[in-house]
Motif scaffolding. Structure first.
Motif, mmCIF file in Angstrom:
data_model
loop_
_atom_site.group_PDB
_atom_site.id
_atom_site.type_symbol
_atom_site.label_atom_id
_atom_site.label_comp_id
_atom_site.label_asym_id
_atom_site.label_seq_id
_atom_site.Cartn_x
_atom_site.Cartn_y
_atom_site.Cartn_z
ATOM 1 N N MET A 107 99.100 61.262 46.016
ATOM 2 C CA MET A 107 98.438 60.153 45.338
ATOM 3 C C MET A 107 99.458 59.059 45.037
ATOM 4 O O MET A 107 100.614 59.339 44.705
ATOM 5 C CB MET A 107 97.790 60.631 44.033
ATOM 6 N N ALA A 108 99.040 57.788 45.167
ATOM 7 C CA ALA A 108 99.934 56.672 44.900
ATOM 8 C C ALA A 108 100.366 56.690 43.453
ATOM 9 O O ALA A 108 99.671 57.203 42.576
ATOM 10 C CB ALA A 108 99.228 55.357 45.238
ATOM 11 N N SER A 109 101.537 56.111 43.184
ATOM 12 C CA SER A 109 102.041 56.072 41.817
ATOM 13 C C SER A 109 101.119 55.224 40.948
ATOM 14 O O SER A 109 100.453 54.298 41.425
ATOM 15 C CB SER A 109 103.461 55.514 41.801
ATOM 16 N N PHE A 110 101.114 55.525 39.663
ATOM 17 C CA PHE A 110 100.235 54.835 38.722
ATOM 18 C C PHE A 110 100.678 53.376 38.578
ATOM 19 O O PHE A 110 101.858 53.079 38.442
ATOM 20 C CB PHE A 110 100.287 55.536 37.370
ATOM 21 N N HIS A 111 99.726 52.463 38.583
ATOM 22 C CA HIS A 111 100.047 51.039 38.496
ATOM 23 C C HIS A 111 98.915 50.299 37.810
ATOM 24 O O HIS A 111 97.748 50.458 38.177
ATOM 25 C CB HIS A 111 100.274 50.448 39.897
ATOM 26 N N VAL A 112 99.258 49.504 36.795
ATOM 27 C CA VAL A 112 98.299 48.610 36.148
ATOM 28 C C VAL A 112 98.535 47.210 36.710
ATOM 29 O O VAL A 112 99.596 46.630 36.493
ATOM 30 C CB VAL A 112 98.467 48.613 34.618
ATOM 31 N N PRO A 113 97.579 46.661 37.462
ATOM 32 C CA PRO A 113 97.810 45.369 38.119
ATOM 33 C C PRO A 113 97.808 44.206 37.129
ATOM 34 O O PRO A 113 97.158 44.258 36.080
ATOM 35 C CB PRO A 113 96.634 45.260 39.091
ATOM 36 N N ASP A 170 87.556 43.970 40.268
ATOM 37 C CA ASP A 170 86.723 45.088 40.709
ATOM 38 C C ASP A 170 87.588 46.268 41.138
ATOM 39 O O ASP A 170 87.305 47.422 40.773
ATOM 40 C CB ASP A 170 85.830 44.640 41.862
ATOM 41 N N HIS A 171 88.654 46.007 41.875
ATOM 42 C CA HIS A 171 89.540 47.087 42.324
ATOM 43 C C HIS A 171 90.201 47.768 41.130
ATOM 44 O O HIS A 171 90.283 49.008 41.077
ATOM 45 C CB HIS A 171 90.603 46.537 43.279
ATOM 46 N N ALA A 172 90.664 46.977 40.156
ATOM 47 C CA ALA A 172 91.290 47.563 38.965
ATOM 48 C C ALA A 172 90.303 48.398 38.174
ATOM 49 O O ALA A 172 90.639 49.482 37.675
ATOM 50 C CB ALA A 172 91.872 46.456 38.086
ATOM 51 N N CYS A 173 89.071 47.928 38.057
ATOM 52 C CA CYS A 173 88.052 48.653 37.297
ATOM 53 C C CYS A 173 87.690 49.979 37.968
ATOM 54 O O CYS A 173 87.379 50.962 37.286
ATOM 55 C CB CYS A 173 86.799 47.798 37.144
ATOM 56 N N ARG A 174 87.744 50.030 39.292
ATOM 57 C CA ARG A 174 87.379 51.239 40.024
ATOM 58 C C ARG A 174 88.516 52.249 40.102
ATOM 59 O O ARG A 174 88.269 53.446 40.261
ATOM 60 C CB ARG A 174 86.935 50.876 41.447
ATOM 61 N N THR A 175 89.765 51.786 40.014
ATOM 62 C CA THR A 175 90.896 52.675 40.274
ATOM 63 C C THR A 175 91.733 53.010 39.045
ATOM 64 O O THR A 175 92.380 54.058 39.013
ATOM 65 C CB THR A 175 91.817 52.062 41.339
ATOM 66 N N VAL A 176 91.750 52.116 38.050
ATOM 67 C CA VAL A 176 92.608 52.316 36.873
ATOM 68 C C VAL A 176 91.820 52.191 35.568
ATOM 69 O O VAL A 176 92.030 52.954 34.628
ATOM 70 C CB VAL A 176 93.789 51.316 36.854
ATOM 71 N N GLY A 177 90.923 51.206 35.509
ATOM 72 C CA GLY A 177 90.219 50.923 34.259
ATOM 73 C C GLY A 177 91.025 50.075 33.305
ATOM 74 O O GLY A 177 90.565 49.741 32.211
ATOM 75 N N GLY A 229 96.204 58.805 34.224
ATOM 76 C CA GLY A 229 95.982 58.527 35.629
ATOM 77 C C GLY A 229 94.950 59.459 36.232
ATOM 78 O O GLY A 229 94.575 60.481 35.643
ATOM 79 N N LEU A 230 94.498 59.130 37.437
ATOM 80 C CA LEU A 230 93.490 59.955 38.108
ATOM 81 C C LEU A 230 94.019 61.341 38.456
ATOM 82 O O LEU A 230 93.241 62.263 38.678
ATOM 83 C CB LEU A 230 93.009 59.249 39.374
ATOM 84 N N THR A 258 88.862 54.505 30.815
ATOM 85 C CA THR A 258 90.035 55.360 30.971
ATOM 86 C C THR A 258 90.551 55.880 29.632
ATOM 87 O O THR A 258 90.672 55.130 28.665
ATOM 88 C CB THR A 258 91.148 54.589 31.694
ATOM 89 N N LEU A 259 90.880 57.146 29.613
ATOM 90 C CA LEU A 259 91.486 57.744 28.422
ATOM 91 C C LEU A 259 92.873 57.159 28.186
ATOM 92 O O LEU A 259 93.654 56.961 29.124
ATOM 93 C CB LEU A 259 91.606 59.260 28.600
ATOM 94 N N HIS A 260 93.178 56.890 26.936
ATOM 95 C CA HIS A 260 94.499 56.406 26.567
ATOM 96 C C HIS A 260 94.836 56.883 25.174
ATOM 97 O O HIS A 260 93.977 57.365 24.427
ATOM 98 C CB HIS A 260 94.593 54.886 26.675
ATOM 99 N N ARG A 261 96.104 56.800 24.817
ATOM 100 C CA ARG A 261 96.594 57.255 23.519
ATOM 101 C C ARG A 261 97.848 56.469 23.178
ATOM 102 O O ARG A 261 98.375 55.720 24.014
ATOM 103 C CB ARG A 261 96.907 58.756 23.565
#
Length: 348
Positions: A1-7, A31-38, A230-231, A264-267
């Motif tokens: 899986m690709a490394s985690f990235h917030v665009p 749209d891409h950010a909403c589908r892959t990272v949130g 991340g996913l 997306t879950l966050h803390r």
């Protein structure tokens, strides 16, 4: 899986007049950010630097008051306004997850939001739209917070226009869901006096959670602490870029898209340096939607291969269940999907 990235996405083409190709590029990136990272970082949002500087000063002014003075502004949990002292909440309960210790989130916070008086044409209840309390000991706090609140709401409205284009619904689709939106600005402070926290234990600044509403616009210090799931089940550090606002989707967006867009879950994990917790301030603007709006998956996100994952529910009912968890320490038993993701992350 690709490394985690917030665009990082420049939305200036939607803030002011922009060419069609530039607007289309923003829609595709969002749209891409909403589908892959949130999550995404947005620049070109148009919030003046002076407004954000005044907000910083305002947070320091209020949170610098003695604890007993701040406690005078504690409001009943159901009103979601006023002051929350340290260790009075546990956001993990909003997901139906047991935290390490009961009510252990150590941040302090102050909430303001839209009140019922602001929507005279709508039949809204003070139960959902409580009147604000403003501290009388501060001079800068109220005007600075009001100014930033208006700017953050403008940014949220810009984002919903982009969302409508990305979801291929009517341009005014979100107007019907947000024309008397429950909007709340939650200002957080993680710098507590020495000795008030037991260092060496499993400290929780703010427990794992999803946001309740449609979209969140976050201003925060460039200090470590925020972590995003991340996913692949890993927790990843995220801090705002220079001049950027962090944006993430909430549960309403996930419900509308049948989980095609991610809430997306966050803390927040406290950065401990030389035995003390480094100061971290944030201000999260929650654009939640109308209390009486019924949200469920949009028809074009439901197919025989992808049946509806959520039953329709009003925004008010959904928020009440989440708040009962975080404030009253009662598990939110309806958050089955979110709780499962937390459990999977803890095993990763």
């Amino acid at each position: 899986m690709a490394s985690f990235h917030v665009p990082t996405i420049d939305i200036s083409a939607w803030v002011g007049p922009g060419p069609d190709h530039a607007r289309a590029a923003v829609v595709a990136a969002v749209d891409h950010a909403c589908r892959t990272v949130g999550f995404m970082q947005i620049v070109g949002h148009g919030v003046p630097d002076a407004v954000m500087h005044d907000l910083e000063e305002a947070l320091d002014e209020f949170f610098g008051l003695p604890l007993e003075a701040k406690k005078a502004y504690v409001r009943p949990a159901g009103e979601n306004r006023g002051y929350s002292p340290p260790k009075s909440e546990s956001l993990s309960y909003s997901l139906g997850v047991d935290p390490v210790t009961r009510m252990n989130d150590f941040f302090e916070a102050f909430n303001v939001g839209t009140s019922w008086q602001e929507y005279p044409a709508a039949s809204v209840s003070p139960d959902d739209y409580a009147t604000n309390t403003w501290p009388i000991e501060t001079a800068l706090f109220e005007p600075a917070v009001r100014t930033y609140f208006d700017e953050a709401r403008r940014v949220a409205h810009t984002l919903t226009r982009i969302f409508a284009a990305a979801l291929r619904v009517r341009d005014d689709f979100f107007d019907g869901l947000t024309d008397h939106s429950i909007d709340v600005l939650r200002m957080n402070n993680y710098a507590l006096p020495p000795g008030s926290i037991e260092l060496g234990a499993e400290l929780t600044g703010m427990g794992e959670h999803t946001d309740f509403g449609l979209v969140t616009v976050l201003w925060a210090d460039q200090v470590a602490g925020l972590q995003v799931l991340g996913l692949d089940g890993s927790w990843n550090d995220v801090a705002p870029a220079d001049g950027a606002l962090l944006v993430n989707l909430g549960d309403v967006a996930a419900r509308l898209t049948n989980d095609k867009w991610l809430s997306t879950l966050h803390r927040v994990k406290p950065p401990v340096i030389d035995g003390t917790i480094e100061r971290r301030r944030s201000a999260a603007f929650f654009h939640d939607g109308n209390a009486d709006a019924v949200v469920g998956p949009l028809p074009h996100f439901v197919t025989a291969e992808a049946p509806a994952l959520y039953e329709p529910v009003t925004v008010s009912e959904h928020i009440a269940a989440k708040l009962a968890g975080s404030r009253a320490g009662r598990k939110n038993v309806s958050a089955v999907r979110e709780a499962a993701r937390v459990a999977a992350a803890s095993r990763a």
